[in-house]
Design an enzyme around this catalytic site. Structure first.
Site, mmCIF file in Angstrom:
data_model
loop_
_atom_site.group_PDB
_atom_site.id
_atom_site.type_symbol
_atom_site.label_atom_id
_atom_site.label_comp_id
_atom_site.label_asym_id
_atom_site.label_seq_id
_atom_site.Cartn_x
_atom_site.Cartn_y
_atom_site.Cartn_z
ATOM 1 N NE ARG A 97 -2.380 -1.147 3.639
ATOM 2 C CZ ARG A 97 -1.913 -0.281 4.518
ATOM 3 N NH1 ARG A 97 -1.988 1.018 4.300
ATOM 4 N NH2 ARG A 97 -1.392 -0.693 5.662
ATOM 5 C CE1 TYR A 142 0.613 -6.204 -2.063
ATOM 6 C CE2 TYR A 142 -0.463 -4.219 -1.277
ATOM 7 C CZ TYR A 142 0.043 -5.478 -1.044
ATOM 8 O OH TYR A 142 -0.040 -5.999 0.224
ATOM 9 C CE LYS A 179 -6.076 -2.972 5.202
ATOM 10 N NZ LYS A 179 -6.308 -3.376 6.587
ATOM 11 C CB SER A 228 0.817 -3.543 10.037
ATOM 12 O OG SER A 228 1.484 -2.326 10.017
ATOM 13 C CB CYS A 276 0.528 -6.039 16.593
ATOM 14 S SG CYS A 276 1.439 -4.519 16.898
ATOM 15 C CG ASN A 290 -0.179 -15.108 13.918
ATOM 16 O OD1 ASN A 290 -0.496 -15.574 12.837
ATOM 17 N ND2 ASN A 290 1.050 -14.742 14.220
ATOM 18 C CG ASP A 332 -7.674 -6.250 7.821
ATOM 19 O OD1 ASP A 332 -6.882 -5.843 8.683
ATOM 20 O OD2 ASP A 332 -7.758 -5.730 6.695
ATOM 21 C CG ASN A 341 3.208 -6.364 2.023
ATOM 22 O OD1 ASN A 341 2.548 -6.860 2.943
ATOM 23 N ND2 ASN A 341 2.675 -5.480 1.184
ATOM 24 C CB SER A 342 4.952 -12.418 -0.474
ATOM 25 O OG SER A 342 5.496 -13.056 0.664
ATOM 26 N NE ARG A 343 0.017 -8.370 2.469
ATOM 27 C CZ ARG A 343 -0.632 -7.694 3.418
ATOM 28 N NH1 ARG A 343 -1.771 -8.129 3.898
ATOM 29 N NH2 ARG A 343 -0.115 -6.589 3.915
ATOM 30 N NE ARG A 367 5.907 -5.275 17.174
ATOM 31 C CZ ARG A 367 6.342 -6.531 17.194
ATOM 32 N NH1 ARG A 367 7.376 -6.848 17.937
ATOM 33 N NH2 ARG A 367 5.767 -7.471 16.478
#
Ligand code: OXD
Ligand code: MN
Length: 593
Positions: free
Chosen positions: A72, A200, A209, A251, A253, A257, A280, A372-374, A405
């Site tokens: 982005r 992208y 977004k 992002s 953090c 997961n 998200d 940043n591969s997805r 964090r």
């Protein structure tokens, strides 16, 4: 191809765009399997997609973006409101007239020789009272195929919309993928998004977004609901009851997961289960019973691949095993599958890196997958997807959790005193930069409610909207608001909390607080657990009672310095800063004396 709708506002907008960009033809995306198959085949024939091993990874494909187009672009993302004041000090702004003119010049004639795909899509289950409809025009099959995973697409959406003008216009043109002319523009007053010169994901999957956060946050303010950068998870207790939590993190953090958390053994044995509703975005509205209900407007996961593995997130990994599009990962040529850093300790030797160059994972000293591969994976693939995922009315929210964090400052968890204090806690969210990102390490970046790059209007007005929503809620029914910090470090720089599945121990305390089942210690910043109330059974050797006590402490000197940092940040908003937040900051300062 015949139009899929007679909706006059859609048809006239398509005509308008066609006249500007001059496509060779127009293809409506109907949502059928046949059409998706056809588009996959076409993209494979041009090299836009690579078909992966269909035995190991059925219906999975690989795509590589241009090397200058991998993330982005926040500095080229604009909020185009009539005045700069409406966009506020945290957004990049351009006047709408100027932006439309600039974008039209860039996009003019750009579809010559290309196809215009018309994607009707629903954010949220089709027909849900919390859902909203968009139409994206694009010249990219990759965008169509990703949108077909991330949203609900096709004719059914248009049937729900009928002739209504209540839909979000999204126009995307790849143009020449020129970084100097790349713009992602939101026009909140016009329900419009225009994206040029990128291919992208985050810049071009306009439902995510751009719509579900930037445009939707503005719609929510006007219509009395909320669009938040929050995961939604359900914790099922041994008695079978499930409680839902929405959580916002900047992002890096571990949001995906947490959304797909695997309970620690001792919790599994007791019968705890965790269900993922979303990883998200949440759209949240008051229900007839006075509680807040949330839906996940998305239908898939656009997750970061590196670091995803059988240990860190087996549910995410399982989600990528069919019907998934991988972007910018390693292509393993031996068995025509994919690989990324942190997947396992066995990188392929005969492979292509994310740019398509030969790569040997055993000998190469450069990364094979882009950081940043997805993966774009269907939500239904997720082993812990919530049975309520398709519930048209969403799930009732018991708690909001904010996090960041912070190596030293914020305790493992604390609860706000009330709703307004909770809004304050969200507004002061911040995270320290890690070595993974460029720039200085340990620098505090303010990211209120994790919405910094995603709020479609003045952040101060957004805080006021949170406060106003609170006024409509009966305090007994309002979600309780918490802050967590999984990242406290000792003086040697070691993490003091194991994180991952063990975060359920903290969620368990949070839900007990919501039920009034456990008391807490009141401190200057809010309610902090008594160490004996966080269950650390089974963590022997990892977390001692003393270290738990130390990550629950509130250091007044550090917090006093933090209060100065907050005041500095708030000053950017001038008179627009809600009075309530000024008062909360004063209360914090007084409590620290
Ligand atoms: C995302 C992000 O990709 O927040 O979800 O950057
Ligand atoms: Mn996100």
């Amino acid at each position: 191809m015949a139009n899929l709708t007679t909706n006059p506002s859609i048809l006239s907008w398509i005509e308008d765009r066609k006249a500007l960009v001059k496509p060779e033809k127009v293809v409506w995306i109907d949502g059928s399997k046949e059409q998706i198959e056809q588009l996959r085949a076409e993209a494979c024939s041009t090299g836009e997609l690579i078909k992966l091993n269909q035995e190991k990874l059925p219906d999975c494909y690989l795509h590589r973006t241009a090397v200058n187009d991998v993330a982005r672009v926040e500095n080229r993302t604009l909020i185009c409101t009539p005045t700069q004041e409406e966009a506020g000090p945290t957004n990049n702004w351009m006047a709408p007239d100027e932006a439309y003119k600039m974008l039209d010049e860039i996009a003019k004639d750009s579809y010559i020789g290309r196809t215009m795909y018309v994607i009707p899509y629903s954010m949220g289950p089709v027909g849900s009272p919390l859902a909203k409809i968009g139409v994206e025009l694009t010249d990219s099959i990759y965008v169509v195929l990703n949108m077909a995973i991330m949203t609900r697409v096709g004719k059914a959406v248009l049937d729900v919309l009928g002739d209504s003008n209540d839909w979000v216009r999204g126009f995307h043109a790849k143009c020449q993928i020129d970084e100097e002319k790349r713009y992602i523009c939101q026009f909140p007053q016009d329900n419009t998004i225009i994206s040029v010169n990128s291919g992208y994901g985050g810049n071009v999957l306009l439902g995510k977004k751009c719509f579900a956060l930037r445009i939707a946050s503005y719609l929510g303010k006007n219509e009395g609901w909320m669009a938040e950068h929050m995961l939604i998870l359900g914790v099922e207790k041994p008695d079978g009851e499930t409680k839902y939590i929405c959580a916002a993190f900047p992002s890096a953090c571990g949001k995906t997961n947490l959304a797909m958390l695997i309970p620690p053994e001792i919790y599994k044995e007791k019968g705890y289960k965790v269900w993922c509703v979303g990883d998200d975005i949440s759209w949240i509205r008051k229900g007839a019973d006075g509680r807040l209900y949330a839906i996940n407007p998305e239908n898939g996961f656009f997750g970061v691949a590196p670091g995803t593995n059988e240990k860190s997130n087996p549910n995410a990994l399982a989600s990528t095993k069919k019907g998934t599009i991988f972007t910018n990962v390693v292509h393993n040529l031996d068995d025509n599958t994919v690989w990324w850093e942190g997947l396992d300790k066995n990188p392929p030797e005969n492979a292509m890196d994310w740019t398509g160059k030969p790569w040997n994972g055993k000998t190469s000293d450069v990364k094979g997958a882009h950081p940043n591969s997805r993966f774009t994976a269907p939500a239904v693939n997720c082993p812990c997807i919530s049975p309520e995922f398709e519930n048209l009315n969403g799930v009732p929210i018991s708690a909001f959790v904010f996090g960041g964090r912070r190596a030293k400052l914020a305790p493992l968890v604390y609860q706000s005193r009330d709703w307004n204090h909770g809004v304050f806690v969200g507004s002061i969210m911040a995270s320290e930069t890690t070595a993974a990102a460029a720039g200085a390490v340990g620098v505090v970046r303010r990211d209120p409610m994790a919405m910094l790059p995603f709020c479609g209007y003045n952040m101060a007005d957004y805080w006021q909207h949170w406060i106003d929503i609170g006024k409509t809620l009966d305090p007994d029914k309002a979600p309780k608001i918490f802050n967590v910090n999984w990242f406290r470090k000792d003086d040697e720089g070691n993490f003091m909390w194991p994180g991952f599945g063990d975060n359920l121990r903290v969620l368990d305390w949070i839900l007990d607080r919501c039920d009034g089942k456990v008391d807490a210690a009141e401190t200057a910043i809010g309610f902090v657990p008594k160490a004996e109330d966080i269950n650390i059974d089974g963590l022997e050797g990892e977390v001692s009672r003393e270290s738990l006590e130390s990550i629950l402490d509130v250091d007044k000197d550090l917090w006093a310095a933090e209060a100065d940092g907050i005041a500095e940040f708030y000053a950017k908003f001038g008179d627009r800063l809600p009075e309530t937040l000024k008062e909360e900051l004063e209360t914090l300062k007084a409590n620290l004396k």
